[in-house]
Write a protein that holds these residues in place. Structure first.
Motif, short mmCIF file in Angstrom:
data_model
loop_
_atom_site.label_atom_id
_atom_site.label_comp_id
_atom_site.label_asym_id
_atom_site.label_seq_id
_atom_site.Cartn_x
_atom_site.Cartn_y
_atom_site.Cartn_z
N ILE A 140 7.98 12.18 -71.10
CA ILE A 140 7.28 13.18 -70.29
C ILE A 140 6.77 12.55 -69.00
N ILE A 141 6.17 11.37 -69.12
CA ILE A 141 5.65 10.67 -67.94
C ILE A 141 6.76 10.38 -66.94
N ALA A 142 7.87 9.84 -67.42
CA ALA A 142 8.96 9.44 -66.52
C ALA A 142 9.52 10.62 -65.75
N ILE A 143 9.81 11.71 -66.44
CA ILE A 143 10.43 12.87 -65.78
C ILE A 143 9.46 13.54 -64.81
N ALA A 144 8.23 13.77 -65.27
CA ALA A 144 7.26 14.45 -64.41
C ALA A 144 6.90 13.61 -63.19
N SER A 145 6.74 12.31 -63.39
CA SER A 145 6.38 11.44 -62.27
C SER A 145 7.46 11.47 -61.19
N ALA A 146 8.72 11.43 -61.60
CA ALA A 146 9.82 11.42 -60.64
C ALA A 146 9.88 12.71 -59.84
N LEU A 147 9.43 13.82 -60.44
CA LEU A 147 9.51 15.12 -59.77
C LEU A 147 8.30 15.44 -58.89
N ARG A 148 7.30 14.56 -58.87
CA ARG A 148 6.09 14.87 -58.09
C ARG A 148 6.36 15.04 -56.60
N MET A 178 3.47 18.69 -61.24
CA MET A 178 4.07 17.57 -61.96
C MET A 178 3.05 16.47 -62.24
N THR A 179 2.03 16.36 -61.39
CA THR A 179 0.95 15.42 -61.70
C THR A 179 0.23 15.86 -62.97
N PHE A 180 0.05 17.17 -63.12
CA PHE A 180 -0.56 17.71 -64.33
C PHE A 180 0.29 17.37 -65.56
N VAL A 181 1.60 17.61 -65.47
CA VAL A 181 2.48 17.34 -66.61
C VAL A 181 2.50 15.85 -66.93
N MET A 182 2.54 15.02 -65.90
CA MET A 182 2.50 13.57 -66.11
C MET A 182 1.22 13.17 -66.84
N GLY A 183 0.11 13.79 -66.44
CA GLY A 183 -1.16 13.51 -67.10
C GLY A 183 -1.13 13.90 -68.57
N PHE A 197 7.70 7.66 -55.90
CA PHE A 197 7.35 8.18 -57.23
C PHE A 197 8.56 8.11 -58.17
N VAL A 198 9.75 8.34 -57.65
CA VAL A 198 10.96 8.22 -58.46
C VAL A 198 11.16 6.78 -58.90
N ALA A 199 10.98 5.85 -57.96
CA ALA A 199 11.21 4.43 -58.26
C ALA A 199 10.28 3.92 -59.35
N TRP A 200 9.01 4.33 -59.31
CA TRP A 200 8.06 3.84 -60.31
C TRP A 200 8.27 4.50 -61.68
N ALA A 249 11.28 4.61 -63.12
CA ALA A 249 12.38 3.91 -63.79
C ALA A 249 11.92 2.96 -64.90
N PRO A 250 10.86 2.13 -64.68
CA PRO A 250 10.43 1.26 -65.78
C PRO A 250 9.94 2.02 -67.00
N VAL A 251 9.42 3.22 -66.82
CA VAL A 251 8.96 4.02 -67.95
C VAL A 251 10.14 4.42 -68.83
N VAL A 252 11.26 4.76 -68.20
CA VAL A 252 12.47 5.09 -68.95
C VAL A 252 12.93 3.89 -69.77
N VAL A 253 12.88 2.71 -69.19
CA VAL A 253 13.29 1.49 -69.90
C VAL A 253 12.42 1.27 -71.14
N SER A 254 11.11 1.47 -71.01
CA SER A 254 10.21 1.28 -72.15
C SER A 254 10.49 2.30 -73.25
N ALA A 255 10.73 3.56 -72.87
CA ALA A 255 11.01 4.59 -73.87
C ALA A 255 12.28 4.25 -74.65
N LEU A 256 13.30 3.77 -73.95
CA LEU A 256 14.54 3.41 -74.61
C LEU A 256 14.34 2.21 -75.54
N ALA A 257 13.57 1.21 -75.09
CA ALA A 257 13.34 0.02 -75.91
C ALA A 257 12.57 0.35 -77.19
N LEU A 258 11.54 1.18 -77.08
CA LEU A 258 10.79 1.59 -78.27
C LEU A 258 11.67 2.41 -79.22
N GLY A 259 12.57 3.20 -78.66
CA GLY A 259 13.47 3.99 -79.49
C GLY A 259 14.45 3.14 -80.26
#
Length: 387
Positions: free
Chosen positions: A82-90, A102-107, A167-170, A172-182
């Motif tokens: 949720i954080i990764a997608i919403a943050s990129a769309l801000r 999108m800031t609301f959704v990220m929160g 906002f899109v660039a920051w 990307a690391p969130v996506v990496v963490s989600a994949l690693a935990l998965g």
């Protein structure tokens, strides 16, 4: 399934902590650009910077529910996506509606995962709860330092000065963490809860911990929100990048201290009183001295805020049995972030009404008072035996 090595758990807990603030603190460095492009006043800037804090206050209890039903790791994975997608769309548009929406959704994503961290720290490091807390708190603080300090000098030039693409660039690391935990090969059981997940606001611990945590939020978010515009308003715009970097980098030693130094030392009365005095001294440096003193004062504010925050993060896992940690943490976050949001919003309104930039720093004075009053009591509790 085999139990993952400790080093893997340390790395994943740190990375997930990093993502709690990496996207959130990408905003302060580009506030002047957003201010210019979208024509926000100071009340609007305060609302934008603190909207995730308000969402954390209103949605943390659902994070407790998610953790109780599905386990801390799965709660983390869902929230990170949720954080990764919403943050990129801000920055899409760009438009005020998309930015705030999108800031609301990220929160919401941040709120869903934050109550899971104390539970995961205790589950993965049952004999070293403060150490486990120090890991994810250090990741959180490093996330703040990385995005706050690298956005202006490095990322924006690479992106042609686009705050939208930053906002899109920051994200990307969130996506990496989600994949690693998965991909983690480890049992993921929900804690043995008693069925209750809503915060119990009749519990005095919630009020003590929540009020104490608000001091950290008021100190840190207050500085991040208003320091850039304060420096612009006082003719010190060249100090914005350095001050934000110092504020965020100054936090990192505090998280290491809580993780490595025994709580019986950190919890002493004189420690809390010293932190309160240092906050007031840092404010004096910013308001009265200016110049190079602003950088040193910002680092001091970062250190003090991080000490308060990390200690408040450790307390729910120390005070509550495993099945109630997320519930107590959610109550703490709900109350603490509510106090912080309301105080910061009022400070922005005071600046608009009085045209006095110094009015924006009132939350930090309140934070110092809270630390001086509640810090000694909670420090004693933290130094006590683990249940």
């Amino acid at each position: 399934m085999t139990r993952s090595p400790s080093i893997v758990r340390v790395a994943l807990l740190w990375l997930a902590g990093l993502d709690l603030r990496l996207t959130l603190l990408a905003v302060p460095p580009v506030i002047p650009l957003i201010h210019r492009d979208l024509h926000l006043n100071e009340s609007g800037v305060a609302a934008l910077s603190n909207l995730p804090v308000l969402v954390l206050a209103g949605s943390s209890m659902f994070g407790a529910l998610l953790t109780a039903r599905f386990g801390a790791r799965r709660a983390l994975i869902a929230g990170l996506w949720i954080i990764a997608i919403a943050s990129a769309l801000r920055g899409a548009g760009p438009s005020i509606a998309m930015l705030f929406g999108m800031t609301f959704v990220m929160g919401v994503g941040i709120a869903l995962i934050q109550p899971a961290f104390p539970s995961l720290a205790r589950a993965w490091f049952p004999d070293r709860i403060a150490f486990g807390t120090g890991i994810w708190a250090n990741g959180l603080l490093c996330g703040e330092a990385i995005s706050a300090s690298l956005t202006l000098p490095f990322l924006l030039p690479l992106l042609g000065g686009s705050w939208e693409l930053s906002f899109v660039a920051w994200s990307a690391p969130v996506v990496v963490s989600a994949l690693a935990l998965g991909l983690l090969r480890e049992p993921d059981r929900a804690p043995a809860a008693n069925g209750a997940w809503l915060p119990d606001f009749r519990d005095r611990r919630v009020w003590l911990l929540g009020t104490y945590q608000s001091a950290a939020s008021m100190t840190y978010f207050g500085a991040n929100t208003f320091l850039p515009d304060f420096l612009h308003a006082t003719g010190q715009a060249g100090l914005v990048g350095g001050a934000l970097a110092a504020l965020n980098i100054g936090q990192i030693p505090a998280s290491l201290a809580v993780g490595l130094i025994p709580l019986r030392i950190l919890g002493k009365r004189r420690t809390s009183l010293l932190v309160a005095v240092l906050i007031l001294a840092a404010l004096t440096g910013i308001l009265a001295l200016g110049g190079a003193f602003v950088i040193a004062a910002a680092a001091l504010l970062g250190f003090c805020g991080a000490y308060i925050l990390t200690l408040s993060f450790a307390l729910p896992a120390i005070l509550a049995p495993p099945g109630e940690i997320a519930r107590l943490a959610a109550g703490t976050f709900t109350l603490g972030y509510t106090i912080s949001f309301v105080t910061s919003l009022l400070s922005g309104a005071a600046w608009d009404a009085t045209h006095a930039p110094a009015a924006a720093f009132l939350p930090m004075i309140a934070g110092a008072v809270i630390v001086a009053v509640l810090g000694p009591r909670l420090g004693t509790i933290a130094a006590g035996p683990t249940p």
